[in-house]
Scaffold this motif. Structure first.
Motif, PDB file in Angstrom:
ATOM      1  N   ARG A 115       0.851  -1.194   0.000  1.00 61.07           N
ATOM      2  CA  ARG A 115       0.000   0.000   0.000  1.00 61.07           C
ATOM      3  C   ARG A 115       0.887   1.245   0.000  1.00 61.07           C
ATOM      4  N   LYS A 116       0.542   2.193  -0.857  1.00 56.51           N
ATOM      5  CA  LYS A 116       1.343   3.412  -0.923  1.00 56.51           C
ATOM      6  C   LYS A 116       0.441   4.610  -1.188  1.00 56.51           C
ATOM      7  N   MET A 117       0.978   5.799  -0.919  1.00 49.12           N
ATOM      8  CA  MET A 117       0.287   7.052  -1.180  1.00 49.12           C
ATOM      9  C   MET A 117       1.045   7.786  -2.278  1.00 49.12           C
ATOM     10  N   GLU A 118       0.319   8.449  -3.182  1.00 48.68           N
ATOM     11  CA  GLU A 118       0.933   9.213  -4.255  1.00 48.68           C
ATOM     12  C   GLU A 118       0.300  10.592  -4.326  1.00 48.68           C
ATOM     13  N   TRP A 124       4.858   7.563  -1.141  1.00 49.26           N
ATOM     14  CA  TRP A 124       5.169   7.259   0.253  1.00 49.26           C
ATOM     15  C   TRP A 124       4.668   5.866   0.601  1.00 49.26           C
ATOM     16  N   HIS A 125       5.382   5.183   1.514  1.00 50.59           N
ATOM     17  CA  HIS A 125       4.757   4.049   2.183  1.00 50.59           C
ATOM     18  C   HIS A 125       3.548   4.596   2.948  1.00 50.59           C
ATOM     19  N   GLU A 126       2.523   3.798   3.075  1.00 47.73           N
ATOM     20  CA  GLU A 126       1.330   4.263   3.789  1.00 47.73           C
ATOM     21  C   GLU A 126       1.677   4.716   5.204  1.00 47.73           C
ATOM     22  N   THR A 127       2.602   4.034   5.846  1.00 46.03           N
ATOM     23  CA  THR A 127       2.957   4.382   7.229  1.00 46.03           C
ATOM     24  C   THR A 127       3.934   5.553   7.303  1.00 46.03           C
ATOM     25  N   CYS A 128       4.449   6.020   6.154  1.00 45.64           N
ATOM     26  CA  CYS A 128       5.391   7.148   6.145  1.00 45.64           C
ATOM     27  C   CYS A 128       4.714   8.473   5.785  1.00 45.64           C
ATOM     28  N   PHE A 129       3.485   8.420   5.304  1.00 46.52           N
ATOM     29  CA  PHE A 129       2.787   9.645   4.909  1.00 46.52           C
ATOM     30  C   PHE A 129       2.085  10.204   6.148  1.00 46.52           C
ATOM     31  N   CYS A 134       0.640  16.480  13.850  1.00 51.59           N
ATOM     32  CA  CYS A 134       0.405  15.449  14.863  1.00 51.59           C
ATOM     33  C   CYS A 134       1.215  14.185  14.632  1.00 51.59           C
ATOM     34  N   GLN A 135       1.884  14.094  13.453  1.00 53.03           N
ATOM     35  CA  GLN A 135       2.748  12.956  13.119  1.00 53.03           C
ATOM     36  C   GLN A 135       2.008  11.619  13.080  1.00 53.03           C
ATOM     37  N   GLN A 136       0.708  11.658  12.826  1.00 54.42           N
ATOM     38  CA  GLN A 136      -0.069  10.436  12.671  1.00 54.42           C
ATOM     39  C   GLN A 136      -0.238  10.135  11.182  1.00 54.42           C
ATOM     40  N   PRO A 137      -0.261   8.822  10.805  1.00 53.88           N
ATOM     41  CA  PRO A 137      -0.470   8.484   9.385  1.00 53.88           C
ATOM     42  C   PRO A 137      -1.780   9.058   8.864  1.00 53.88           C
ATOM     43  N   ILE A 138      -1.719   9.688   7.696  1.00 50.13           N
ATOM     44  CA  ILE A 138      -2.922  10.278   7.100  1.00 50.13           C
ATOM     45  C   ILE A 138      -3.751   9.208   6.398  1.00 50.13           C
ATOM     46  N   GLY A 139      -3.096   8.189   5.828  1.00 49.84           N
ATOM     47  CA  GLY A 139      -3.822   7.103   5.167  1.00 49.84           C
ATOM     48  C   GLY A 139      -4.693   7.620   4.043  1.00 49.84           C
ATOM     49  N   THR A 140      -5.937   7.176   4.016  1.00 47.48           N
ATOM     50  CA  THR A 140      -6.861   7.583   2.957  1.00 47.48           C
ATOM     51  C   THR A 140      -7.708   8.779   3.355  1.00 47.48           C
ATOM     52  N   LYS A 141      -7.412   9.392   4.498  1.00 49.64           N
ATOM     53  CA  LYS A 141      -8.189  10.554   4.942  1.00 49.64           C
ATOM     54  C   LYS A 141      -7.809  11.792   4.124  1.00 49.64           C
ATOM     55  N   GLY A 149       4.779  20.948   3.860  1.00 52.20           N
ATOM     56  CA  GLY A 149       4.205  19.886   4.681  1.00 52.20           C
ATOM     57  C   GLY A 149       2.797  19.521   4.264  1.00 52.20           C
ATOM     58  N   TYR A 150       2.296  18.431   4.861  1.00 53.74           N
ATOM     59  CA  TYR A 150       0.944  17.956   4.610  1.00 53.74           C
ATOM     60  C   TYR A 150       0.261  17.799   5.970  1.00 53.74           C
ATOM     61  N   PHE A 151      -0.985  18.247   6.058  1.00 54.76           N
ATOM     62  CA  PHE A 151      -1.685  18.287   7.332  1.00 54.76           C
ATOM     63  C   PHE A 151      -3.025  17.579   7.222  1.00 54.76           C
ATOM     64  N   CYS A 152      -3.359  16.786   8.246  1.00 52.72           N
ATOM     65  CA  CYS A 152      -4.727  16.277   8.318  1.00 52.72           C
ATOM     66  C   CYS A 152      -5.635  17.478   8.550  1.00 52.72           C
ATOM     67  N   VAL A 153      -6.913  17.342   8.196  1.00 52.94           N
ATOM     68  CA  VAL A 153      -7.830  18.485   8.256  1.00 52.94           C
ATOM     69  C   VAL A 153      -7.942  19.072   9.671  1.00 52.94           C
ATOM     70  N   PRO A 154      -8.113  18.259  10.730  1.00 48.41           N
ATOM     71  CA  PRO A 154      -8.211  18.853  12.078  1.00 48.41           C
ATOM     72  C   PRO A 154      -6.978  19.673  12.452  1.00 48.41           C
ATOM     73  N   CYS A 155      -5.775  19.189  12.125  1.00 56.02           N
ATOM     74  CA  CYS A 155      -4.561  19.930  12.476  1.00 56.02           C
ATOM     75  C   CYS A 155      -4.432  21.211  11.657  1.00 56.02           C
ATOM     76  N   PHE A 156      -4.804  21.154  10.381  1.00 57.62           N
ATOM     77  CA  PHE A 156      -4.741  22.358   9.558  1.00 57.62           C
ATOM     78  C   PHE A 156      -5.670  23.431  10.104  1.00 57.62           C
ATOM     79  N   GLU A 157      -6.871  23.022  10.482  1.00 58.43           N
ATOM     80  CA  GLU A 157      -7.827  23.989  11.017  1.00 58.43           C
ATOM     81  C   GLU A 157      -7.308  24.618  12.309  1.00 58.43           C
TER      82      GLU A 157
END
Length: 281
Positions: A115-118, A124-129, A134-141, A149-157
Motif C-alpha cells: 500500500r502506498k500514497m501518491e 510514500w509508504h502508507e505508514t510514512c505519509f 500530529c505525526q499520525q499516518p494520514i492514510g486515505t483521509k 508539509g501535509y496536514f490532516c484536516v483537524p490539524c490544519f484547522e
C-alpha cells in the motif's frame, strides 16, 4: 492382426500397443508426434515443452519449469511472485530495485503490491505519509498541503484556518471578509431577512450588513408619489422638495400627470401642479 484390432498413432500410423500415447480431441498420438504437432515452445530455451515436462504459462507464453526464471538475476520464479516489464519477467526484488518508486520520507523502495500514497509525482509508504503537526499516518483521509508539509484536516484547522466570526468554526475553503473579519459564505447573511449576501450587493448600518431590499424598507426615504422606498444604491434618481421626496418618474403634476423634472411647478396645499394646471386653479 486385422485393421479393426490395430491401435495406431493417428499421424505416423505406428502401433501404440504397449506404448505411451496422448489423447487429443478423442484422437490418439504417440508422444513424438504429439510433441511435434502440439507442444508449446519454451520462451526460455526455444525447445518444445515435452509431455514429461511441466508447461508453465503466462499471457499465452510458455516455459519449462527450469526455464521460468527472473530475466535479471536468473532465480527461479516457480511458485513465487513476479512482475512483468517490457515482456521480461522479473522477481519482485529486481523489479523493485529497477522500477519501483522510492518513498519520499524514508527513501526506501515501495515494494510492488504494498500500500502506498501518491501525490504530485511523489510516493510514500502508507505508514510514512504523516501529518506534519500530529505525526499520525494520514492514510486515505483528506489532507491539506501547506508550504512543504501535509496536514490532516483537524490539524490544519487548528494551526492555519481562520475562524468564522459568526459560527466560530474554521474556514477551510472560500470565505468572505467584512470589516476585516472572516465569514463563511453561508454565514454572511442580511441582518434583516437572513438571506446570503455573498456575491450580492449589500450595504450596512451601524456595522450590520443589509441586503438592498431590507435596507430600503427599513431606512430609505419613501416616495410621495408611489410610497415605495427611494434608494440611490440601485442607481435611482429622486427629487427632494420641502422635506418630501419623489422618484424622478413619480415627480408629476397631480392633475395632468406631466413630468415636472426640470420644469417649473406650483404647489397647492400638499399637491404639486404644472404651471398650466396651476393657472387654471
Amino acid at each position: 492382426m486385422s485393421s479393426s484390432e490395430r491401435f495406431d498413432c493417428h499421424y505416423c500410423k505406428d502401433s501404440l500397443l504397449g506404448k505411451k500415447y496422448i489423447m487429443k480431441e478423442d484422437t490418439q498420438y504417440c508422444t513424438k508426434c504429439y510433441e511435434n504437432l502440439f507442444a508449446n515452445c519454451c520462451e526460455g530455451c526455444s525447445l518444445p515443452i515435452g509431455c514429461n515436462c511441466k508447461d508453465l504459462s503466462y499471457k499465452d507464453r510458455h516455459w519449462h519449469d527450469q526455464c521460468f526464471k527472473c530475466a535479471k538475476c536468473s532465480r527461479s520464479l516457480v511458485e513465487k511472485a513476479f512482475a512483468a516489464k517490457d515482456d521480461l519477467l522479473l522477481c519482485t526484488e529486481c523489479y523493485a530495485h529497477d522500477y519501483s518508486s522510492k518513498c519520499t520520507t524514508c527513501k526506501k523502495t515501495v515494494m510492488p503490491g504494498s500500500r502506498k500514497m501518491e501525490y504530485k509525482g511523489n510516493s510514500w509508504h502508507e505508514t510514512c505519509f504523516l501529518c506534519h503537526r500530529c505525526q499520525q499516518p494520514i492514510g486515505t483521509k483528506s489532507f491539506i498541503p501547506k508550504d512543504a508539509g501535509y496536514f490532516c484536516v483537524p490539524c490544519f484547522e487548528k494551526q492555519f484556518a481562520y475562524q468564522c466570526c459568526a459560527c466560530k468554526k474554521a474556514i477551510t475553503t472560500g470565505g468572505v471578509t467584512y470589516q476585516d473579519k472572516p465569514w463563511h459564505r453561508e454565514c454572511f447573511l442580511c441582518i434583516g431577512c437572513r438571506k446570503q449576501l455573498s456575491g450580492q450587493r449589500f450595504t450596512s448600518r451601524e456595522n450590520y450588513p443589509y441586503c438592498l431590499e431590507c435596507f430600503s424598507n427599513l431606512y430609505a426615504k419613501k416616495c410621495v408619489g408611489c410610497t415605495k422606498p427611494i434608494t440611490s444604491l440601485a442607481g435611482a434618481k429622486y427629487i427632494s422638495f420641502e422635506e418630501r421626496q419623489w422618484h424622478s418618474e413619480c415627480f408629476t403634476c397631480v392633475q395632468c400627470s406631466v413630468t415636472l423634472v426640470g420644469r417649473g411647478f406650483l404647489t397647492q396645499r400638499d399637491n404639486i401642479l404644472c404651471t398650466d394646471c396651476g393657472r387654471e386653479k
